[in-house]
Every structure is written in structure tokens, then in C-alpha cells.
Enzyme design. Structure first.
Site, PDB file in Angstrom:
ATOM      1  N   CYS A 124       4.622   1.685 -23.662  1.00 33.85           N
ATOM      2  CA  CYS A 124       4.419   0.350 -23.099  1.00 33.85           C
ATOM      3  C   CYS A 124       3.543  -0.548 -23.967  1.00 33.85           C
ATOM      4  CB  CYS A 124       3.834   0.465 -21.697  1.00 33.85           C
ATOM      5  SG  CYS A 124       4.808   1.539 -20.620  1.00 33.85           S
ATOM      6  N   HIS A 248       1.246  -5.795 -20.048  1.00 32.93           N
ATOM      7  CA  HIS A 248       2.427  -4.991 -19.757  1.00 32.93           C
ATOM      8  C   HIS A 248       2.708  -5.047 -18.260  1.00 32.93           C
ATOM      9  CE1 HIS A 248       5.073  -1.730 -18.985  1.00 32.93           C
ATOM     10  NE2 HIS A 248       4.128  -0.917 -18.544  1.00 32.93           N
ATOM     11  N   ASN A 278       9.493  -2.109 -14.258  1.00 31.27           N
ATOM     12  CA  ASN A 278       8.739  -1.710 -15.448  1.00 31.27           C
ATOM     13  C   ASN A 278       9.743  -1.419 -16.560  1.00 31.27           C
ATOM     14  OD1 ASN A 278       7.363  -0.271 -17.452  1.00 31.27           O
ATOM     15  ND2 ASN A 278       6.043   0.796 -16.002  1.00 31.27           N
TER      16      ASN A 278
END
Length: 324
Positions: A124, A248, A278
């Protein structure tokens, strides 16, 4: 590959000059997940803020999403073209195959001749790490136009029997062009890894994501706010100077908690998690492009980009936005 003299290298600094993104057509709604595991829409929204995520088609690989994001960039910025692109960096944890790289497949699709191409695996934090590498390439004076892409097909490695993780992940890609200019727009950066926590988020032997969400949440809240403050301190700026915070997009509730720790209004945080889930390395460029398309980003604004995740790795970048 563009070669520069030593004096030219000294003056070459990085700017983001174009942006694009892509998400697959197929949606995964919270109602869809209710049919797979013991969950419901309200429970998912309360805990994550996620309402929707997207899934690549069976014949779509990460490279296809990356190429689609670049094509969107070229469509929105037709003056860019592919001529002169001398490096392609793709941040991904879900490459089509171990090798060749996704970046090399993007290079072939674009027909960018004599072009450095490689992937970065930093989960990420990968997109920000790739931007930092692009900045270094430009500062060296040997590169002038670097294409940086974050692309993931996480639904392919999601365990849809695990109630705690299957609600989170989606597929998507975002791309930016980083070019050499005389005046730099990358103001400060930082990075940190705590390998002792690496197994809090990992891909198991069955190629499925395993995550200790509680521990990752605690780690992010204890480290990311200080990382953002460090970026501003290095540039001689303060939170009051910051126009947008782009972390993120792991979880909307996590973003809200980080903003609270920073004493930053949550309205200043840009995210892609509500409509895309996500998407790991793709989450920050997806949020950036959505804000650009919506007219939220203005040339001259100060942006703090901050990636964090498996590793446990984090990387931050303070950027002056330069696209009108």
C-alpha cells in the site's frame, strides 16, 4: 533514454504533469458480500465506510488495468503522447506473473522505445515509493519523463470466506506522468519500514490475503500522523499550509482517526475507499484523479501523499500540485 549534462542534471526537478485512472466495470456491492459471508451493508459501512468496490473481469490482469489508466491519462492530456517517456514504474503486489514485469507489458502496449521499465513491490506504500524513485531518476538528470502507475487486482487474492477481509478489497489502477522541470514540486519525502510487523498483513501459501486489521490500525495511528508532520517540518511548512491530505485508502474510519490525531479537518482528506474499497497501491492515484476530475485540485495547492501497509512499510511525499 534521454541523457543530460551535469549542469542540466542539477536543474532537473520533478513535477506531476498528467493523471489518469481506471476501475473495472463489474461492481461488488455490500449486498453481494451478504450472500457470501455473515455480514450486512450497515455493518460494513459502520466499520469501514466502504459502499462499493470493483472486480476485474476474468480476462483482465493487472497489466490491463494499468494500460487502461495510462490510456485515460493520454485521453485527458492529448499533448503528452508517448514520445519521450523514458521510464515506466508500476507499483503492484499483484503482477500478472512473477516476470516479465507489468511495467514491461505497459511499455509494449504504449510502444515507448528505449524505455526503462520495472515494478515496485511495497504494497500500500508502493505508489509513493515509486514516485520517490521517479524523483530520484529525474534528479539524476538521466531521465525526463517517468510514468508512475499503481495497479492492483486484489480480488484475485481475496479470501471470500474470511468475513474480516473480504469486505475490504477491490481492483483498480491510477497513473501519473512525472516530468523534469526547472522548479521542483516535490518538496520533501520520508520512508520507514518495521519488518517485525511484516506478518500482520501477508499473502499466504494459498495466495490469499491474511490481515490482522486491529494491529495494522494501531500501527497506522501511532506512526502516520508523525510521518505527515515530519514531511511538513522538512519543508518548513505547517498543517495550516496543507490544502489536501491523501493517505492510502485502507479504511474510511482509519482515515478519520488519523485526521483526528493530526488535528486536521477530515474534509481535507481525499480518499477512494468509499466507492472502490482498499485498492492498495492504486488507492492514492485513484483518489487524486477523482479529486482532479471533480475540480477539487488547483495548481499551487499543497498535498501530503502518504502510503502505509504491509511490510510494515510507509512512505510520504509532500507535493505542490501543478496541473490546472
Amino acid at each position: 533514454m534521454a541523457q543530460q549534462s551535469a549542469s542540466a542534471a542539477f536543474h532537473s526537478k520533478a513535477h506531476i504533469t498528467a493523471i489518469g485512472s481506471y476501475v473495472p466495470e463489474k461492481p461488488i456491492t455490500n449486498s453481494d458480500l451478504e450472500k457470501l459471508v455473515d455480514t450486512d451493508h450497515d455493518w460494513i459501512v459502520r466499520r469501514t465506510g466502504i459502499e462499493l468496490r470493483h472486480q476485474a473481469a476474468p480476462d483482465q490482469k493487472t497489466s490491463h488495468l494499468a494500460i487502461a489508466a495510462v490510456n485515460d491519462l493520454l485521453r485527458k492530456f492529448p499533448a503528452v503522447g508517448v514520445n519521450g517517456i523514458d521510464a515506466i514504474i508500476v507499483a503492484t503486489t499483484t503482477p500478472d506473473m512473477p516476470f516479465p514485469s507489468v511495467a514491461s507489458q505497459v511499455q509494449e502496449a504504449l510502444g515507448a522505445a528505449r524505455c526503462l521499465a520495472f515494478d515496485v513491490s511495497a504494497a500500500c506504500a508502493g505508489f509513493i515509493s515509486a514516485l520517490q524513485i521517479a524523483n530520484g531518476l529525474i534528479l539524476s538528470g538521466a531521465y525526463r519523463k517517468v510514468l508512475v502507475i499503481g495497479a492492483e487486482t486484489l480480488t484475485g487474492i481475496t479470501d471470500y470466506t474470511d468475513r474480516s477481509t473480504c469486505i475490504l478489497f477491490g481492483d483498480g489502477a491510477g497513473a501519473v506522468l512525472v516530468e523534469a522541470k526547472e522548479q521542483g514540486a516535490f518538496l520533501s519525502s520520508n520512508a520507514d519500514t518495521d519488518g517485525s510487523g511484516g506478518m500482520q498483513v501477508y499473502c499466504n501459501a494459498d495466495d490469499k490475503i491474511v490481515q490482522n486489521g486491529r494491529e495494522v490500525y494501531k500501527w497506522a495511528l501511532s506512526t502516520v500522523p508523525d510521518g505527515v508532520r515530519d514531511l511538513l517540518l522538512k519543508a518548513g511548512l505547517t498543517l495550516e499550509d496543507l490544502d489536501w491530505f491523501i493517505p492510502h485508502s485502507a479504511n474510511l474510519r482509519m482515515i478519520e482517526a488519523i485526521c483526528e490525531r493530526l488535528e486536521l479537518a477530515p474534509e481535507k482528506a481525499l480518499q477512494s475507499v468509499v466507492r472502490n474499497g482498499n485498492t492498495s497501491a492504486a488507492s492514492i492515484p485513484l483518489a487524486l484523479d477523482a479529486a482532479y476530475v471533480e475540480g477539487k485540485l488547483r495548481s499551487g495547492q499543497l498535498l501530503a501523499l502518504y502510503g502505509f501497509g504491509s511490510g510494515l512499510t510507509q512512505s510520504g511525499l509532500l507535493v505542490r500540485w501543478t496541473i490546472d
